[in-house]
Design a protein around this motif. Structure first.
Motif, PDB file in Angstrom:
ATOM      1  N   ARG A  87       6.656  33.021 -16.171  1.00 24.80           N
ATOM      2  CA  ARG A  87       7.302  34.300 -16.458  1.00 24.80           C
ATOM      3  C   ARG A  87       7.840  34.296 -17.887  1.00 24.80           C
TER       4      ARG A  87
ATOM      5  N   ASP B 269      11.304  35.614 -20.197  1.00 26.34           N
ATOM      6  CA  ASP B 269      12.653  36.150 -20.093  1.00 26.34           C
ATOM      7  C   ASP B 269      12.855  37.323 -21.040  1.00 26.34           C
ATOM      8  N   GLY B 270      14.084  37.861 -21.064  1.00 29.14           N
ATOM      9  CA  GLY B 270      14.365  39.053 -21.861  1.00 29.14           C
ATOM     10  C   GLY B 270      14.269  38.853 -23.351  1.00 29.14           C
ATOM     11  N   ARG B 271      14.238  37.623 -23.790  1.00 31.08           N
ATOM     12  CA  ARG B 271      14.109  37.329 -25.217  1.00 31.08           C
ATOM     13  C   ARG B 271      12.703  36.881 -25.579  1.00 31.08           C
ATOM     14  N   GLY B 272      11.782  37.034 -24.628  1.00 37.75           N
ATOM     15  CA  GLY B 272      10.390  36.711 -24.899  1.00 37.75           C
ATOM     16  C   GLY B 272      10.027  35.256 -24.758  1.00 37.75           C
ATOM     17  N   ASN B 273      10.940  34.450 -24.217  1.00 34.33           N
ATOM     18  CA  ASN B 273      10.672  33.022 -24.040  1.00 34.33           C
ATOM     19  C   ASN B 273      10.089  32.749 -22.658  1.00 34.33           C
TER      20      ASN B 273
END
Length: 253
Positions: free
Chosen positions: A196, A198-202
């Motif tokens: 997946r 996360d919200g920071r693109g990691n």
């Protein structure tokens, strides 16, 4: 009989309360030493780089900032050092501990550590199904637990052996009996990585099992649970494979 109770789901877990009730059906001398937080999947690990923090959570109830193995050592070698337990019960785990689960399970490890320290030990787990973790039938383990433990103790547990008990995902009166079963083997092709972002693109990852039909082996803990039976599996501390030991001894002589 003095009973020491632990688990790997933590001091506030509903399965621990269930096991305390089971233990009190067997004895009026019940002590609890359980992890402060959820330790599922920590296996037989010890806290070697961090100190153990001990907190009294009630009468004869203690929480340890550590693993289930830490809890057993603290219970036997510190809290109850002057009068040790006659029996250790570990659980009741949220979810079954069968097949390869036994190598990862902190619940099994609690019983294993007790066995190493010379105390009879039984691990107990409650399976759950499509209802998920929020709909565990704790009352099934509660209904059958004391009777099963009492019978195991009557039969006897030899030194170096711990007992793994799993309750099926059904109502207490729907249990189809008891199966003394071998440790099963899952289809590891179903193990996958869920990737997946996360919200920071990691990227981050979850271990996951794909849902697919799988036929458990006859006479195994997996089969027993699938058929609605209580599974009882004796496990041994000595992991030596005797046939291979003999074969290697002949080859290297």
């Amino acid at each position: 009989m003095r009973i020491l109770v632990t688990n790997d789901d933590g001091i506030h877990a509903p399965g621990l309360k269930c096991l305390e009730d089971i233990a009190r059906d067997l004895s009026d001398d019940v002590w609890v030493v359980a992890p402060e937080t959820d330790q599922s999947g920590v296996s037989h690990s010890l806290s070697l780089n961090d100190p153990l923090r001990l907190r009294q959570a009630g009468e004869k109830r203690y929480a340890v900032k550590g693993t289930p193995s830490d809890c057993i050592i603290m219970g036997i070698r510190h809290i109850l050092k002057d009068h040790g337990p006659d029996l250790v019960l570990s659980g009741v785990n949220r979810g079954q501990n069968v097949a390869e689960d036994v190598t990862y399970s902190g619940t099994i490890a609690g019983a294993m550590e007790a066995t190493i320290l010379g105390v009879k030990a039984i691990a107990l787990s409650q399976a759950y199904g499509i209802g998920g973790r929020a709909n565990v039938k704790w009352h099934t383990a509660a209904h059958h637990g004391a009777k099963v433990v009492r019978r195991i103790l009557e039969v006897g547990i030899e030194p170096g052996i711990l007992v793994n008990v799993n309750f099926p995902d059904c109502e207490p009166d729907a249990v189809q009996g008891i199966a003394v079963a071998a440790q099963g083997v899952r289809n590891q092709a179903l193990l996958s990585i869920d990737e997946r972002v996360d919200g920071r693109g990691n990227p981050y990852f979850w271990l996951a099992f794909a849902k697919a039909r799988f036929e458990p082996g006859h006479g195994t803990d997996l089969k027993a649970i699938a058929e609605g039976r209580i599974s009882i599996t004796p496990l041994r501390l000595d992991l030596t494979d005797e046939p291979t030991l003999t074969r290697f001894a002949q080859a290297f002589t």
